[in-house]
Design a protein around this motif. Structure first.
Motif, short mmCIF file in Angstrom:
data_model
loop_
_atom_site.label_atom_id
_atom_site.label_comp_id
_atom_site.label_asym_id
_atom_site.label_seq_id
_atom_site.Cartn_x
_atom_site.Cartn_y
_atom_site.Cartn_z
N PRO A 47 1.01 -1.62 -0.14
CA PRO A 47 -0.10 0.15 0.36
C PRO A 47 0.69 1.47 -0.38
O PRO A 47 0.41 2.72 -1.00
CB PRO A 47 -0.58 -0.30 1.31
N THR A 48 2.10 1.32 0.77
CA THR A 48 2.81 1.98 0.83
C THR A 48 4.45 2.23 0.31
O THR A 48 4.48 3.76 0.32
CB THR A 48 2.69 2.79 2.35
N ARG A 49 4.68 1.07 -0.45
CA ARG A 49 6.05 1.20 -0.64
C ARG A 49 6.12 0.37 -1.98
O ARG A 49 4.43 -0.16 -2.42
CB ARG A 49 6.97 0.70 0.14
N SER A 50 7.34 -0.28 -2.66
CA SER A 50 7.31 -0.57 -4.01
C SER A 50 7.06 -2.02 -3.52
O SER A 50 7.60 -2.66 -2.65
CB SER A 50 8.66 -0.90 -4.29
N LEU A 51 6.67 -3.17 -4.51
CA LEU A 51 6.42 -4.46 -4.26
C LEU A 51 7.54 -4.79 -4.87
O LEU A 51 7.47 -4.38 -6.34
CB LEU A 51 5.07 -4.67 -4.22
N ILE A 52 9.06 -5.24 -5.42
CA ILE A 52 9.97 -6.18 -5.43
C ILE A 52 9.93 -7.75 -5.93
O ILE A 52 9.80 -8.33 -4.97
CB ILE A 52 11.14 -5.72 -4.99
N MET A 53 9.94 -8.38 -6.73
CA MET A 53 10.32 -9.72 -7.03
C MET A 53 11.34 -10.25 -7.88
O MET A 53 11.43 -9.06 -8.95
CB MET A 53 8.69 -10.33 -7.55
N GLU A 54 12.26 -10.71 -7.44
CA GLU A 54 13.57 -10.84 -7.87
C GLU A 54 13.87 -12.35 -8.23
O GLU A 54 13.50 -13.15 -7.25
CB GLU A 54 14.81 -10.14 -7.20
N ALA A 55 14.52 -12.80 -9.11
CA ALA A 55 14.79 -13.81 -8.88
C ALA A 55 16.42 -13.77 -9.96
O ALA A 55 16.29 -13.36 -11.14
CB ALA A 55 13.98 -14.74 -9.76
N PRO A 56 17.31 -14.93 -9.84
CA PRO A 56 18.87 -15.39 -11.06
C PRO A 56 18.61 -14.81 -12.38
O PRO A 56 18.90 -15.06 -13.14
CB PRO A 56 19.81 -15.51 -10.16
N ARG A 57 17.00 -16.82 -12.01
CA ARG A 57 16.52 -17.28 -13.93
C ARG A 57 15.64 -16.73 -14.41
O ARG A 57 14.72 -17.59 -15.09
CB ARG A 57 16.82 -18.31 -13.01
N GLY A 58 15.09 -16.06 -13.41
CA GLY A 58 13.81 -15.57 -14.34
C GLY A 58 12.32 -15.50 -13.04
O GLY A 58 12.55 -16.10 -12.10
N VAL A 59 11.45 -14.51 -13.16
CA VAL A 59 10.32 -14.94 -12.29
C VAL A 59 9.15 -14.69 -12.80
O VAL A 59 9.00 -14.41 -14.60
CB VAL A 59 10.01 -13.03 -11.77
N GLN A 60 8.38 -15.47 -12.94
CA GLN A 60 7.60 -15.86 -14.09
C GLN A 60 5.46 -15.93 -12.92
O GLN A 60 5.50 -16.10 -12.23
CB GLN A 60 7.53 -17.07 -14.73
N VAL A 61 5.25 -15.54 -13.90
CA VAL A 61 3.41 -15.30 -13.20
C VAL A 61 2.75 -15.57 -14.52
O VAL A 61 3.01 -14.66 -15.92
CB VAL A 61 3.05 -14.04 -12.91
N SER A 62 2.10 -16.34 -13.98
CA SER A 62 1.09 -17.13 -14.97
C SER A 62 -0.78 -17.43 -14.40
O SER A 62 -0.71 -17.38 -12.94
CB SER A 62 1.27 -18.55 -15.56
N ALA A 63 -1.13 -16.93 -15.25
CA ALA A 63 -2.83 -17.09 -14.76
C ALA A 63 -3.69 -18.41 -15.61
O ALA A 63 -3.76 -18.16 -17.53
CB ALA A 63 -3.79 -15.99 -15.17
N ALA A 64 -3.78 -19.32 -16.10
CA ALA A 64 -3.95 -20.63 -16.66
C ALA A 64 -5.39 -20.07 -17.39
O ALA A 64 -5.89 -20.82 -18.00
CB ALA A 64 -3.62 -21.90 -16.09
#
Length: 265
Positions: free
Chosen positions: A164-181
């Motif tokens: 709500p008040t700060r940033s959202l960070i997602m990190e991974a050395p080999r990639g970040v995958q977001v899927s909605a099947a």
């Protein structure tokens, strides 16, 4: 008559006979007998009192075969564990406001199989259950980073990652995958959404790619006297600063005729 029988009969005939034989009573009489009865009665009374006290203690402490052991106190209940030198190695305190455990390692195991469900020590906390469920309205709050191989919502429920008040960070050395099947994936922000690739490319693969709310430039190649047909085809233009806008399509590129849009802030 044998010789032994003759000698025995002769000796009996020469034994002196007493005229008034005396008989001595055998047993306990007098004050000794009364003391014995007194001690027996005292032992009986002690046994009865001991049995009554044992039954009373079992009743007060709720020691029964089918009921659990109950320890009650007006303040708290403390269990201590000590080593051979008498040093305190573990302590469990059950109070009115909290339950505190002081030990090097705390474990909760399953009743079947002995699988570790929860383990905590000075270095890490392990949750071995198949599912971690947080039912609070505010969800789970983490003061620092969170490392997990999989995040999934409940069946028929939406998954929401929000700061709500700060940033959202997602990190991974080999990639970040977001899927909605079986549904839509939506990313919404208040100010700016940056898609950046330092060494690779940004690949958009879809049957239709729509960029809504883009500014539309003006272009007319027809004479002023002729009625202008309704424009249905547009050209996507890019400014040097990366801003995108639409321009009515013509025989050639019309992006340069609407360069004034690139100056908007």
């Amino acid at each position: 008559m044998t010789r032994e029988q003759y000698i025995l009969a002769t000796q009996q005939n020469h034994l002196p006979r007493t005229e008034n034989p005396q008989f001595y009573p055998v047993g306990i009489y007098g004050w000794r007998k009364r003391c014995l009865y007194f001690f027996v009665l005292l032992l009986l009374v002690t046994a009865i009192v001991n049995l009554a006290m044992t039954i009373w203690i079992l009743k007060v402490m709720n020691f029964t075969v089918d009921s659990p052991l109950v320890l009650q106190s007006d303040r708290n209940v403390t269990l201590n564990a000590r080593n051979a030198q008498g040093q305190l190695t573990g302590q469990l305190t059950v109070g009115a406001d909290a339950v505190e455990a002081q030990c090097k390692k705390f474990e909760v195991r399953a009743s079947e199989g002995g699988r570790v469900l929860f383990s905590a020590n000075e270095e890490e906390i392990i949750i071995g259950a198949d599912r971690l469920k947080v039912t609070g309205t505010e969800g789970a709050v983490f003061g620092h980073s969170v490392e997990t191989p999989h995040i999934r919502a409940e069946p028929s429920q939406d998954l929401k990652l929000e700061s709500p008040t700060r940033s959202l960070i997602m990190e991974a050395p080999r990639g970040v995958q977001v899927s909605a099947a079986a549904g839509d994936f939506k990313a919404t922000c208040r100010k700016e959404l940056h898609l950046q690739s330092t060494e690779g490319e940004i690949f958009l693969n879809a049957d239709t790619i729509r960029l809504g709310n883009l500014p539309v430039g003006s272009f007319s190649a027809a004479p002023p006297s002729s009625p202008a047909p309704q424009q249905t085809v547009y050209e996507l233009c890019a400014c040097p600063n990366g801003k995108l806008y639409l321009s009515p399509a013509g025989a050639g590129s019309t992006c340069h005729s609407s360069s004034s849009i690139c100056l908007w802030h």
